[in-house]
Design a protein around this motif. Sequence first.
Motif, mmCIF file in Angstrom:
data_model
loop_
_atom_site.group_PDB
_atom_site.id
_atom_site.type_symbol
_atom_site.label_atom_id
_atom_site.label_comp_id
_atom_site.label_asym_id
_atom_site.label_seq_id
_atom_site.Cartn_x
_atom_site.Cartn_y
_atom_site.Cartn_z
ATOM 1 N N GLU A 1 0.741 -1.331 0.016
ATOM 2 C CA GLU A 1 -0.027 -0.072 -0.256
ATOM 3 C C GLU A 1 0.860 1.250 0.072
ATOM 4 O O GLU A 1 0.193 2.457 -0.196
ATOM 5 C CB GLU A 1 -0.979 -0.006 1.063
ATOM 6 N N LEU A 2 2.210 1.108 0.343
ATOM 7 C CA LEU A 2 3.192 2.232 0.324
ATOM 8 C C LEU A 2 3.881 2.349 -0.990
ATOM 9 O O LEU A 2 4.194 3.297 -1.757
ATOM 10 C CB LEU A 2 3.881 2.359 1.708
ATOM 11 N N TYR A 3 4.510 0.980 -1.482
ATOM 12 C CA TYR A 3 5.343 0.831 -2.457
ATOM 13 C C TYR A 3 4.446 1.233 -3.882
ATOM 14 O O TYR A 3 5.185 1.845 -4.563
ATOM 15 C CB TYR A 3 5.746 -0.623 -2.402
ATOM 16 N N VAL A 4 3.567 0.764 -3.997
ATOM 17 C CA VAL A 4 2.656 0.874 -5.363
ATOM 18 C C VAL A 4 2.606 2.417 -5.767
ATOM 19 O O VAL A 4 2.790 2.671 -6.750
ATOM 20 C CB VAL A 4 1.629 -0.073 -5.543
ATOM 21 N N ARG B 1 5.745 4.054 -6.456
ATOM 22 C CA ARG B 1 6.148 3.680 -8.140
ATOM 23 C C ARG B 1 5.390 4.625 -8.884
ATOM 24 O O ARG B 1 5.890 4.902 -9.796
ATOM 25 C CB ARG B 1 5.954 2.241 -8.125
ATOM 26 N N LEU B 2 3.872 4.897 -8.530
ATOM 27 C CA LEU B 2 3.174 5.506 -9.593
ATOM 28 C C LEU B 2 3.882 6.789 -9.545
ATOM 29 O O LEU B 2 3.508 7.575 -10.741
ATOM 30 C CB LEU B 2 1.769 5.515 -9.008
ATOM 31 N N THR B 3 4.127 7.609 -8.380
ATOM 32 C CA THR B 3 4.757 9.024 -8.341
ATOM 33 C C THR B 3 5.852 8.957 -9.236
ATOM 34 O O THR B 3 6.232 10.103 -9.852
ATOM 35 C CB THR B 3 4.853 9.234 -7.008
ATOM 36 N N GLU B 4 6.494 7.853 -9.385
ATOM 37 C CA GLU B 4 7.884 7.962 -10.224
ATOM 38 C C GLU B 4 7.530 7.656 -11.717
ATOM 39 O O GLU B 4 8.641 7.338 -12.511
ATOM 40 C CB GLU B 4 8.859 6.735 -9.655
ATOM 41 N N GLY B 5 6.280 7.245 -12.049
ATOM 42 C CA GLY B 5 5.991 7.258 -13.489
ATOM 43 C C GLY B 5 5.745 5.843 -13.958
ATOM 44 O O GLY B 5 5.339 5.533 -14.951
ATOM 45 N N LEU C 1 -3.957 7.497 -3.456
ATOM 46 C CA LEU C 1 -2.735 7.438 -2.724
ATOM 47 C C LEU C 1 -1.698 8.120 -3.680
ATOM 48 O O LEU C 1 -0.856 8.933 -3.114
ATOM 49 C CB LEU C 1 -2.319 6.041 -2.354
ATOM 50 N N GLU C 2 -1.713 7.755 -4.883
ATOM 51 C CA GLU C 2 -0.592 8.379 -5.631
ATOM 52 C C GLU C 2 -0.760 9.997 -5.826
ATOM 53 O O GLU C 2 0.128 10.843 -5.487
ATOM 54 C CB GLU C 2 -0.697 7.842 -7.047
ATOM 55 N N MET D 1 0.112 11.473 -2.406
ATOM 56 C CA MET D 1 1.785 11.709 -2.279
ATOM 57 C C MET D 1 2.306 12.564 -3.050
ATOM 58 O O MET D 1 3.390 13.287 -2.752
ATOM 59 C CB MET D 1 2.133 10.452 -2.595
ATOM 60 N N ARG D 2 1.844 12.868 -4.101
ATOM 61 C CA ARG D 2 2.260 14.080 -5.162
ATOM 62 C C ARG D 2 2.137 15.430 -4.295
ATOM 63 O O ARG D 2 2.820 16.458 -4.616
ATOM 64 C CB ARG D 2 1.524 14.018 -6.334
ATOM 65 N N VAL D 3 0.886 15.477 -3.730
ATOM 66 C CA VAL D 3 0.908 16.841 -2.878
ATOM 67 C C VAL D 3 1.515 16.955 -1.756
ATOM 68 O O VAL D 3 2.183 18.116 -1.376
ATOM 69 C CB VAL D 3 -0.699 16.822 -2.984
#
Length: 615
Positions: free
Chosen positions: A44-47, A50-54, A73-74, A77-79
Amino acid sequence: MEETKRMEAGVGALGLLALAAIGAALLAFGWDRGPDVLVDFGRELYVPWRLTEGDVLHRDIAWFNGPLAPWILEGWMRVFGVSLDAVQALNALVIVATTALLMSLIARLTSRASAWAGALTFLTVFAVAQQEVIGNFHFLSPYSHGITFGFLAGLIALDGLARGLASQRSGWYLVAGAGAGAAFLTKAEISLAVGAGSGVMLVATAAAGRSAGWRARAIMAWAIGATAMLACAWSRLDAQLDGVGVRAALLGTWPYALDDRARDLSFYRKMRGTDQPLASLERMALWTAGLGAFVAAVLAIGARVGASGVRGARLIAFGVALALGVAALFFVPIHWLLLPLPLVLLARALLVFRRWVRAPQTATLDAARLSFLVFSLALLPKVLLAPTARQYGFVLAVPGTLVLVSLLVHCVPHWTSHGPGQRMMHRVNGPPERPSARRRAMSAAGFGLVVVFCLANLFATTQRFRSKTVEVGIGADRILAKGFRGVVMAELLRDLGKRTGPDQTLLVLPEGIMVNYQLRRRTPTRLVNFMPPELVFFDEDAIAAELASHPPDFVALIHRPTLDYGYPFFGEGFGEPILEWVRAHYDEVRIIGDDPFDPNPKAFGAAVLQRRAGR
């Protein structure tokens, strides 16, 4: 009248302050203590990281739930940054919103007293609670955000439909449709329940004694809301996946939920109680009869106290119920107290349905009640013969439990003051001139039993949380873990943090993507966990081939017995091709704690492996 209103407003404000204080205390105490250092929550944290990394779901990450939760969640995290603290803050907001919606629904369907009791139950038993070794089964750090976000979306759908039918405003149907569409994008069990509950309300709308034009507009608004959510998800998936596999991605959990190979795993059969169905049914019947007799006796005592006319009858009834409930806990384990749930919900639903079909044109309140009961029942198949507040029950048993709370605090006491119930209670308790006092005392007794249940679960949670004193990770990603398990995981992070560079890859087997997240190291495959369900859904040989084409720089083997799935360890009954490939291409450089394949149930350890030169 004005004085009474001011008093009620004052009591309501004090109640809200008390609930806010309880919720804040639970959040503060559970902060960093909820996530498990190894199981589930790391995904729930890793995925979303990774989405914020593209990375993209389904293309770069194998995913078998709906896309909504990782997307939320992505975005969060971006905000607010990539951290455990940021995710916990979001989940705290989900808890607040869920509590508010549950209170709104229960107050509309029964009474304010039931709403207060239900909110207290939700906060102490489900929202931030842990009754067993593995965490991740509460709203602050759930094993899957799909189930908590989906549950909240489902409450929005049901609340919107109830408001829309009562007010004849089609705008509420639009909101409800959006909630139902959002729920579909989470997990199958949530989507099924929301669909069932919404279906009841849509039938009630079609049968309502109002203009055909209004009914058509309302149902159309619901369809537009649901379709809009699905269309937005389809559009994003289509853009990210270049049109390949979009339909399967949109269906999320459904193809996997219908896969017999996964449903037949021993872990899921035990959760449902279908590993020994006859024994489960017998246990359910015995507990239903025993608890029913005990509750009836306590409420009868409350009724007798209320009918006696003694001063402070409600306080006395509450105290007696509290004392009897605490005494009973010395003889019964709290985790089986919800066993009667399916039978009670079914009986209650049949009674409400019978009343509703007699006047479907006007019984909007009964339609909303039936919708909530159907929603509660439809959530239970995954825990059908063994419902508890533990594990999956932390969400799936919530609405049903609040129905039980409402029965104790409002419905049964109210029934004794009307019709056959009133006549029966007069014969048993008399005198007939005190029905309201009797009802209030019974309600107080029911509330006493609810408080006992809340306190018992709260005590179990505090015992678990207090044992978590070992820091794993640092800063905003810190997790407080228990004992030797926490010590090993903390040392593993330190060791791999020194050995690996930020651009190197790390494979953790069979579970432990939390290590990748805390070190910010990518895993080399699309798969993030290698437990039996994942290896059922995704071909093991294909995964081994993927590893061969993208070999990780380091491998960590974690002590993770899998007897709950019917296998001793990874590589014994599942995962053989992957483990064989690892042993053929990597050398062990360190063991931390015990051997990761030590069969001793008290053992725990990890092995660090490095790729051989030239491999």
